[in-house]
Design a protein around this motif. Sequence first.
Motif, PDB file in Angstrom:
ATOM      1  N   GLN A  49       0.838  -1.189   0.000  1.00  0.00           N
ATOM      2  CA  GLN A  49       0.000   0.000   0.000  1.00  0.00           C
ATOM      3  C   GLN A  49       0.884   1.255   0.000  1.00  0.00           C
ATOM      4  N   ALA A  50       0.382   2.325  -0.593  1.00  0.00           N
ATOM      5  CA  ALA A  50       1.153   3.570  -0.635  1.00  0.00           C
ATOM      6  C   ALA A  50       1.506   4.039   0.772  1.00  0.00           C
ATOM      7  N   SER A  51       0.598   3.833   1.723  1.00  0.00           N
ATOM      8  CA  SER A  51       0.858   4.262   3.100  1.00  0.00           C
ATOM      9  C   SER A  51       2.004   3.477   3.723  1.00  0.00           C
ATOM     10  N   ALA A  92       5.193   4.861   2.222  1.00  0.00           N
ATOM     11  CA  ALA A  92       5.446   6.184   2.804  1.00  0.00           C
ATOM     12  C   ALA A  92       6.045   6.060   4.198  1.00  0.00           C
ATOM     13  N   ASP A  93       5.541   5.111   4.974  1.00  0.00           N
ATOM     14  CA  ASP A  93       6.067   4.897   6.322  1.00  0.00           C
ATOM     15  C   ASP A  93       7.517   4.433   6.265  1.00  0.00           C
ATOM     16  N   LEU A  94       7.832   3.510   5.342  1.00  0.00           N
ATOM     17  CA  LEU A  94       9.194   3.018   5.214  1.00  0.00           C
ATOM     18  C   LEU A  94      10.155   4.137   4.813  1.00  0.00           C
ATOM     19  N   LEU A  95       9.739   4.954   3.848  1.00  0.00           N
ATOM     20  CA  LEU A  95      10.611   6.005   3.314  1.00  0.00           C
ATOM     21  C   LEU A  95      10.520   7.310   4.099  1.00  0.00           C
ATOM     22  N   GLU A  96       9.680   7.299   5.141  1.00  0.00           N
ATOM     23  CA  GLU A  96       9.500   8.488   5.990  1.00  0.00           C
ATOM     24  C   GLU A  96       9.102   9.702   5.153  1.00  0.00           C
ATOM     25  N   THR A  97       8.042   9.506   4.365  1.00  0.00           N
ATOM     26  CA  THR A  97       7.513  10.581   3.530  1.00  0.00           C
ATOM     27  C   THR A  97       5.995  10.483   3.545  1.00  0.00           C
ATOM     28  N   THR A  98       5.325  11.197   2.663  1.00  0.00           N
ATOM     29  CA  THR A  98       3.864  11.209   2.630  1.00  0.00           C
ATOM     30  C   THR A  98       3.330  10.282   1.545  1.00  0.00           C
ATOM     31  N   ALA A 122       3.471  11.961  -1.776  1.00  0.00           N
ATOM     32  CA  ALA A 122       4.809  11.937  -2.380  1.00  0.00           C
ATOM     33  C   ALA A 122       5.097  10.573  -3.008  1.00  0.00           C
ATOM     34  N   VAL A 123       4.652   9.504  -2.350  1.00  0.00           N
ATOM     35  CA  VAL A 123       4.846   8.163  -2.890  1.00  0.00           C
ATOM     36  C   VAL A 123       4.090   8.003  -4.203  1.00  0.00           C
TER      37      VAL A 123
END
Length: 317
Positions: free
Chosen positions: A150-152, A155-161, A164-165
């Motif tokens: 999932q995009a979320s 985003a959590d792994l890459l520490e972004t939103t 942005a993903v």
Amino acid sequence: MNLEDEFAQYRGELVAHCYRMLGSLHDAEDAVQEAYLRAWRGFAEFEQRSSVRTWLYRIATRVCLNALQHSSRRMVPSALGAPGTDPNDLEAQALETSWLEPFPDLLMSTDPALVVGTRQSLRLAMVAALQHLPPRQRAVLILRDVLAWQASEVADLLETTTAAVNSSLQRARAELAKLAPTEEEYSEPDEPVRRALLDRFAKAFESADLVALEGLLTQDTRWEMPPTPTWFNGREDVLRLLAVKLTPGEGLRSMVETSANGQPAFGLYIRGRDGAFHAHSIKVLTVTKAGISAVLAFHRADLFPSFGLPLVRFPQV
């Protein structure tokens, strides 16, 4: 199942994941080893908010992204410039270049749910195309389109939103559409035709039968030989290369079938003065319904053990 066994069952697919990221089997194996060390050390802090598998992928992806900060992208000769036309004028081997490496199919996951996506995303042309993406874009595309995260989660792994993903994924898909093979290029002939084509290729190559090879290669076939930067495009120029490089005669070469990146491959052995056959190169073929459209010949004997092939073979008495 104890923790050690649980970690071990994901090793193959983690190596494949890191290979997509890094373009090198050896770098991928090093990355997975580092990921496992980090996982062992940090397991006491693992809060089990995800599965062990997802947690290991998170660690391995971070290891790969860190490695990519200190390395150049993996290349194939055709990405460096125009093809050559003179087989007697090859550039010297560029050993300082980071070349793409093949991935032995024996390391692929045997999980039927992973096989289809794994095969396509590991094809050499696809992995070569992935190397053109910036590391974080590469990670986003692999995690979203290959692993179906999932995009979320990404985003959590890459520490972004999440936004942005999604934006990064859109850019990565657009770039890959320009570089990656089309669905038609993935289409192989039916198994009996494919089997006959591979058998004929091996026999023709072993005996330097250029007439037979001409009938097996497509008009637009491509031949690459890392670490030699010079590559050849088109049947006429490829045959000119083979005419120069293949010494005519029986018993000089031996082709042992294997497979890499979900594609047919051969380990080429050259007969030495001692009478034994010595490892020379791993040749990965792209086979289409029209014939052999590409050969990527990795001139590295050190790759043979990864394919379960010996460095030296002795003629059968």
